[in-house]
Design a protein around this motif. Sequence first.
Motif, mmCIF file in Angstrom:
data_model
loop_
_atom_site.group_PDB
_atom_site.id
_atom_site.type_symbol
_atom_site.label_atom_id
_atom_site.label_comp_id
_atom_site.label_asym_id
_atom_site.label_seq_id
_atom_site.Cartn_x
_atom_site.Cartn_y
_atom_site.Cartn_z
ATOM 1 N N THR A 96 0.848 -1.119 -0.028
ATOM 2 C CA THR A 96 0.038 0.334 -0.417
ATOM 3 C C THR A 96 0.921 1.413 -0.556
ATOM 4 O OG1 THR A 96 -2.095 -1.382 0.967
ATOM 5 C CG2 THR A 96 -1.887 1.450 1.049
ATOM 6 N N PRO A 97 2.179 1.716 0.791
ATOM 7 C CA PRO A 97 2.403 2.826 0.974
ATOM 8 C C PRO A 97 3.416 2.789 -0.121
ATOM 9 C CG PRO A 97 3.293 1.393 2.741
ATOM 10 C CD PRO A 97 2.077 0.799 2.122
ATOM 11 N N LEU A 98 3.529 1.696 -1.003
ATOM 12 C CA LEU A 98 4.488 1.523 -2.013
ATOM 13 C C LEU A 98 4.536 1.685 -3.180
ATOM 14 C CD1 LEU A 98 6.608 -1.462 0.265
ATOM 15 C CD2 LEU A 98 7.810 0.682 -0.022
ATOM 16 N N VAL A 99 3.175 1.117 -3.441
ATOM 17 C CA VAL A 99 3.310 0.942 -4.898
ATOM 18 C C VAL A 99 2.445 2.409 -5.717
ATOM 19 C CG1 VAL A 99 2.075 -1.169 -4.960
ATOM 20 C CG2 VAL A 99 0.771 1.033 -4.607
ATOM 21 N N GLN A 100 2.517 3.054 -6.869
ATOM 22 C CA GLN A 100 2.140 4.851 -7.198
ATOM 23 C C GLN A 100 1.298 3.630 -8.296
ATOM 24 O OE1 GLN A 100 5.593 6.384 -6.045
ATOM 25 N NE2 GLN A 100 6.198 4.549 -5.543
ATOM 26 N N GLU A 101 0.592 5.090 -9.144
ATOM 27 C CA GLU A 101 -0.789 4.839 -9.757
ATOM 28 C C GLU A 101 0.139 4.617 -11.351
ATOM 29 O OE1 GLU A 101 -2.736 8.337 -10.266
ATOM 30 O OE2 GLU A 101 -2.708 8.620 -8.312
ATOM 31 N N GLN A 102 1.215 4.166 -11.866
ATOM 32 C CA GLN A 102 1.043 4.175 -12.795
ATOM 33 C C GLN A 102 1.846 2.166 -12.979
ATOM 34 O OE1 GLN A 102 2.756 5.530 -11.433
ATOM 35 N NE2 GLN A 102 5.353 5.107 -11.809
ATOM 36 N N GLN A 103 1.762 1.542 -11.662
ATOM 37 C CA GLN A 103 2.261 0.532 -11.505
ATOM 38 C C GLN A 103 1.083 -0.530 -11.902
ATOM 39 O OE1 GLN A 103 4.225 0.687 -7.479
ATOM 40 N NE2 GLN A 103 5.786 0.129 -8.652
ATOM 41 N N LEU A 104 1.144 -1.643 -12.341
ATOM 42 C CA LEU A 104 0.032 -2.912 -13.033
ATOM 43 C C LEU A 104 0.579 -4.110 -11.842
ATOM 44 C CD1 LEU A 104 -1.744 -4.012 -14.624
ATOM 45 C CD2 LEU A 104 0.349 -5.169 -16.348
ATOM 46 N N ILE A 105 -0.380 -4.260 -11.424
ATOM 47 C CA ILE A 105 -0.626 -5.358 -10.571
ATOM 48 C C ILE A 105 -1.044 -6.621 -10.989
ATOM 49 C CG2 ILE A 105 -2.011 -6.276 -8.019
ATOM 50 C CD1 ILE A 105 0.905 -4.027 -7.824
ATOM 51 N N VAL A 106 -0.019 -7.516 -11.505
ATOM 52 C CA VAL A 106 -0.873 -8.898 -11.309
ATOM 53 C C VAL A 106 -0.693 -9.697 -10.553
ATOM 54 C CG1 VAL A 106 -0.046 -10.591 -13.650
ATOM 55 C CG2 VAL A 106 0.635 -8.068 -13.680
ATOM 56 N N SER A 107 -2.169 -10.821 -10.520
ATOM 57 C CA SER A 107 -2.556 -11.412 -9.632
ATOM 58 C C SER A 107 -2.051 -13.166 -9.856
ATOM 59 C CB SER A 107 -2.906 -11.313 -8.732
ATOM 60 O OG SER A 107 -3.699 -12.801 -8.037
ATOM 61 N N ILE A 108 -1.579 -14.034 -9.523
ATOM 62 C CA ILE A 108 -1.424 -15.318 -9.651
ATOM 63 C C ILE A 108 -2.495 -16.072 -8.816
ATOM 64 C CG2 ILE A 108 0.030 -15.257 -11.651
ATOM 65 C CD1 ILE A 108 1.587 -16.731 -10.263
#
Length: 287
Positions: A96-108
């Motif tokens: 939560t405190p690390l991610v930036q708006e432009q990052q993509l999260i891919v969940s497996i």
Amino acid sequence: MSHSPESSNSPAIVFYGAGSMAEAIVRGLIATSAARPEQIAMFNRSNIERLNHLESRYGVITASTEEAQNELLTKAEIIVLAMKPKDAGAAIRRLTPLVQEQQLIVSIIAGLSIPTIQSLLGHKLPVARTMPNTSSTIGLGATGISFSEEVTEELRSRTLSIFEAVGMVSVIPEAQMEILTGVSGSGPAYVYYMMEAMIAAGIEGGLSPEQARELTVQTVLGAASMMKETGEKPADLRKAITSPNGSTQAALEVLAQYQFTEAVKSAVHRSAARSLEMGAAIEEELA
């Protein structure tokens, strides 16, 4: 081991979790030149021996300290959530405190929905939810992918290239992720179960275990390849080898007697239902 990347040349894809599926995807990315080793980073909770193995085998970047891991997560273009479901809540909250708006999260992570991931992150980040199967480890996987509305065309394309490196991809609405799990996610196990029975019957009939195994493997491989190469319906291929009153018809009548079709369909639907139950349990636990 564990070397941290230079700021100007940070890995583009960071795998949070370093199990067999993460390794399969990394192997596929490198083998197909979809990504170079230095563009990939991996880490897990505490298994440094595992990270050493991955670093030496594939040349990827690894990190064992929290500081180095956080740096990787902050600078990544794509973060792949590849941890066990039981570890997902703590892991995503850490992001939560690390991610930036432009990052993509891919969940497996099986069962974890896009809204839950976004809620845990506290940001409406672009999220791709995926369900690869175990055949991905040999580059013959089948992966279902659902995208959140925040995912741009460029990010869609990049996600597809990741999973196309380990097999074929089907883009579906998230509502169909459970039934896809029932068909292709759990599907290899149904085929193995039938193969076990075919091998056992062959041995009962006097074939050696090696002969029974080899004949069964080649039969299943040949049948799948016939469908893929001819494009014909399985029903038509089945009818083509089923002579009236022949041995194949006799065998199929026994399968019908045991309600084979109904059993397989019920298995697929039960897998889908169980996937939904597991997802609800994860979400309840994380709430």
